[in-house]
Design a protein around this motif. Structure first.
Motif, mmCIF file in Angstrom:
data_model
loop_
_atom_site.group_PDB
_atom_site.id
_atom_site.type_symbol
_atom_site.label_atom_id
_atom_site.label_comp_id
_atom_site.label_asym_id
_atom_site.label_seq_id
_atom_site.Cartn_x
_atom_site.Cartn_y
_atom_site.Cartn_z
ATOM 1 N N LEU A 91 6.449 6.783 13.604
ATOM 2 C CA LEU A 91 7.890 6.055 13.510
ATOM 3 C C LEU A 91 8.053 5.225 12.504
ATOM 4 C CD1 LEU A 91 10.578 6.144 15.487
ATOM 5 C CD2 LEU A 91 9.584 4.074 16.485
ATOM 6 N N LEU A 92 6.954 4.473 11.955
ATOM 7 C CA LEU A 92 7.029 3.405 11.281
ATOM 8 C C LEU A 92 6.931 4.280 9.593
ATOM 9 C CD1 LEU A 92 5.078 0.498 12.539
ATOM 10 C CD2 LEU A 92 7.702 0.714 12.517
ATOM 11 N N GLY A 93 6.443 5.277 9.782
ATOM 12 C CA GLY A 93 5.975 5.917 8.352
ATOM 13 C C GLY A 93 4.958 5.530 7.531
ATOM 14 N N SER A 94 4.150 4.660 8.454
ATOM 15 C CA SER A 94 2.881 4.065 7.705
ATOM 16 C C SER A 94 1.859 3.822 8.665
ATOM 17 C CB SER A 94 3.271 2.620 7.220
ATOM 18 O OG SER A 94 2.284 1.918 6.699
ATOM 19 N N ARG A 95 0.604 3.975 8.327
ATOM 20 C CA ARG A 95 -0.778 3.681 8.987
ATOM 21 C C ARG A 95 -0.766 2.267 9.337
ATOM 22 N NH1 ARG A 95 -6.179 3.728 7.414
ATOM 23 N NH2 ARG A 95 -7.390 4.367 9.025
ATOM 24 N N MET A 96 0.113 1.735 10.297
ATOM 25 C CA MET A 96 -0.016 0.385 10.686
ATOM 26 C C MET A 96 -1.145 -0.009 11.485
ATOM 27 S SD MET A 96 1.960 -1.331 8.260
ATOM 28 C CE MET A 96 2.481 -2.707 9.214
ATOM 29 N N LEU A 97 -1.175 0.728 12.725
ATOM 30 C CA LEU A 97 -2.088 0.332 13.873
ATOM 31 C C LEU A 97 -3.233 1.380 13.647
ATOM 32 C CD1 LEU A 97 0.742 0.259 16.583
ATOM 33 C CD2 LEU A 97 -0.225 -1.671 15.334
#
Length: 207
Positions: A91-97
Motif C-alpha cells: 500500500l505504501l509502495g515501499s519496504r517499510m515494515l
C-alpha cells in the motif's frame, strides 16, 4: 494516497497492533509459566512425598503442552502480522515494515516443521536451544522423581505409575506432533491470508 487507501492503512495498522499485542501477551504468559513451574518442581523435590513426586513428571508434561499452546497463539499472531506488514508495504509502495522478516531469521522460519519450539530440518537458533535446554531439565527432574518413587514404593506400584506416566507423556507428544509436525495449521492460515491480503512477500529464510 487516496482517502480509501488511508482508511485501508488505518484498518491494517490497527489490526497489526492487535496481533503484536497478542504476541507479546503470550510471550509474557510463557515466561510466567516457566517461573511458576520451576518453583513447583523445587517445592515438590523438597517435599519428596509420593504425591509430589508423581506430580513432577505429570505436571511438567502439562507445562510443556501449555507452553506449546502459548507458542501456537504466538505463531497465529506472527503469521497474521506478516500478512498485514506485506499488505501495508504494498500500500505504501515501499519496504517499510520488516519485523516479520527479522523474526523468521532470528527466531524460526514461518510455517516451519517443528515439535513445539524444537525446529527440525533447519539450523537451530537460540530459540530452539532454549526449548531443548528446558526439555532436558524437565526430563532430568522427571527421571529423578520416578527414581525416587521406585525407592519409596514396591516394584509393582512403581512400575504401574511409571507406565502411566509414559503413556501420558507419549499421548501428549503425539498430539503435539500432529499439530506442529508438518505445520499444516500454519500453512492453511497462510493460504487464507494470501486470499485476503495478497502475497506474503518479504519473508526471509536464509537457512
Amino acid at each position: 494516497m487516496t482517502e480509501a487507501d488511508r482508511m485501508k492503512y488505518d484498518a491494517l495498522t490497527r489490526q497489526l497492533e492487535r496481533m503484536r499485542a497478542m504476541q507479546y501477551a503470550y510471550n509474557r504468559k510463557f515466561f510466567t509459566l516457566l517461573v511458576l513451574s520451576s518453583a513447583g518442581v523445587i517445592w515438590a523435590l523438597r517435599d519428596n512425598s509420593v504425591i509430589s513426586l508423581v506430580l513432577i513428571p505429570v505436571g511438567l508434561v502439562t507445562t510443556g503442552v501449555t507452553s506449546s499452546f502459548f507458542l501456537y497463539n504466538c505463531d497465529f499472531a506472527r503469521i497474521h502480522a506478516r500478512a498485514l506488514e506485506a499488505r501495508i508495504n504494498r500500500l505504501l509502495g515501499s519496504r517499510m515494515l520488516v519485523a516479520s522478516e527479522l523474526e523468521a531469521e532470528y527466531f524460526y522460519p514461518h510455517e516451519a516443521r517443528k515439535l513445539s519450539g524444537l525446529i527440525w530440518g533447519t539450523k537451530w537458533t537460540p530459540f530452539s536451544w532454549f526449548t531443548f535446554h528446558f526439555s532436558m531439565v524437565w526430563m532430568a527432574a522427571s527421571g529423578w522423581a520416578i527414581w525416587q518413587l521406585w525407592a519409596l514404593l514396591g516394584v509393582s506400584t512403581a512400575l504401574g505409575i511409571t507406565l502411566g506416566i509414559g503413556v501420558w507423556t507419549g499421548f501428549n507428544v503425539l498430539m503435539l506432533d500432529q499439530w506442529f509436525g508438518a505445520a499444516a495449521g500454519e500453512k492453511r492460515m497462510a493460504e487464507q491470508l494470501v486470499a485476503a491480503y495478497g502475497p506474503l512477500d518479504g519473508d526471509v529464510d536464509s537457512r
